[in-house]
Design a protein around this motif. Sequence first.
Motif: not given
Length: 183
Positions: A30-37, A55-61, A66-72, A88-94
């Motif tokens: 579950q850890k890689a999906y717990l953005w709330q944590r 960073r774990l969340d973005v690696a999984a998704n 938003e996880e990229s922004i919160w990491c920043f 800054f974590l690059e992610v796909g197009r929202d």
Amino acid sequence: MRRGMQLFRQGDVAGSLAEFDRAIELDSRQKAYLWQRGLSLYYLNRFEEGAEQFRLDVAANPNDTEESIWCFLCEAQLYGVDEARKRFLEVGRDPRPIMRDTYLMFRDAGDPEKLVSTFSRGRENEYFYSSLYAGLFYESQNDMDSSKHHILAACKSPYGLRSDDYMASLARVHCQCRNWSLS
């Protein structure tokens, strides 16, 4: 996880983190999906652990804007804005226009006032999100007056007042953690 989310919504950030950690103990997958944590860690000023969580969340998704922004946001507290932007974590197009523009604002040091202006006449959730993230952007820049102005606006918006969205609760928790009165 539900108990952790409920405690966070009630303003018990430390209690929420304990519940999220318990969920990981029960099922480490579950850890890689717990953005709330990660959000709880941010509000407990545990920025290094928060950045790691996001960073774990973005690696999984890899499309999670938003996880990229919160990491920043976590890394800006740790290393300063310039270094955080380099990391800054690059992610796909929202698919959500508000989140695409928000992502670009954080990544490219854009204008939070322009973000709010762009979405001020859109749907209620877009005004809420533009105000929330403008406030968070200003906080990363240590402009607490502007941060307070925008996050209070998010809380007092129709969406912020009526929505059951976790982020509407987050805006209220943010004010509570900063000792900003909503009245």
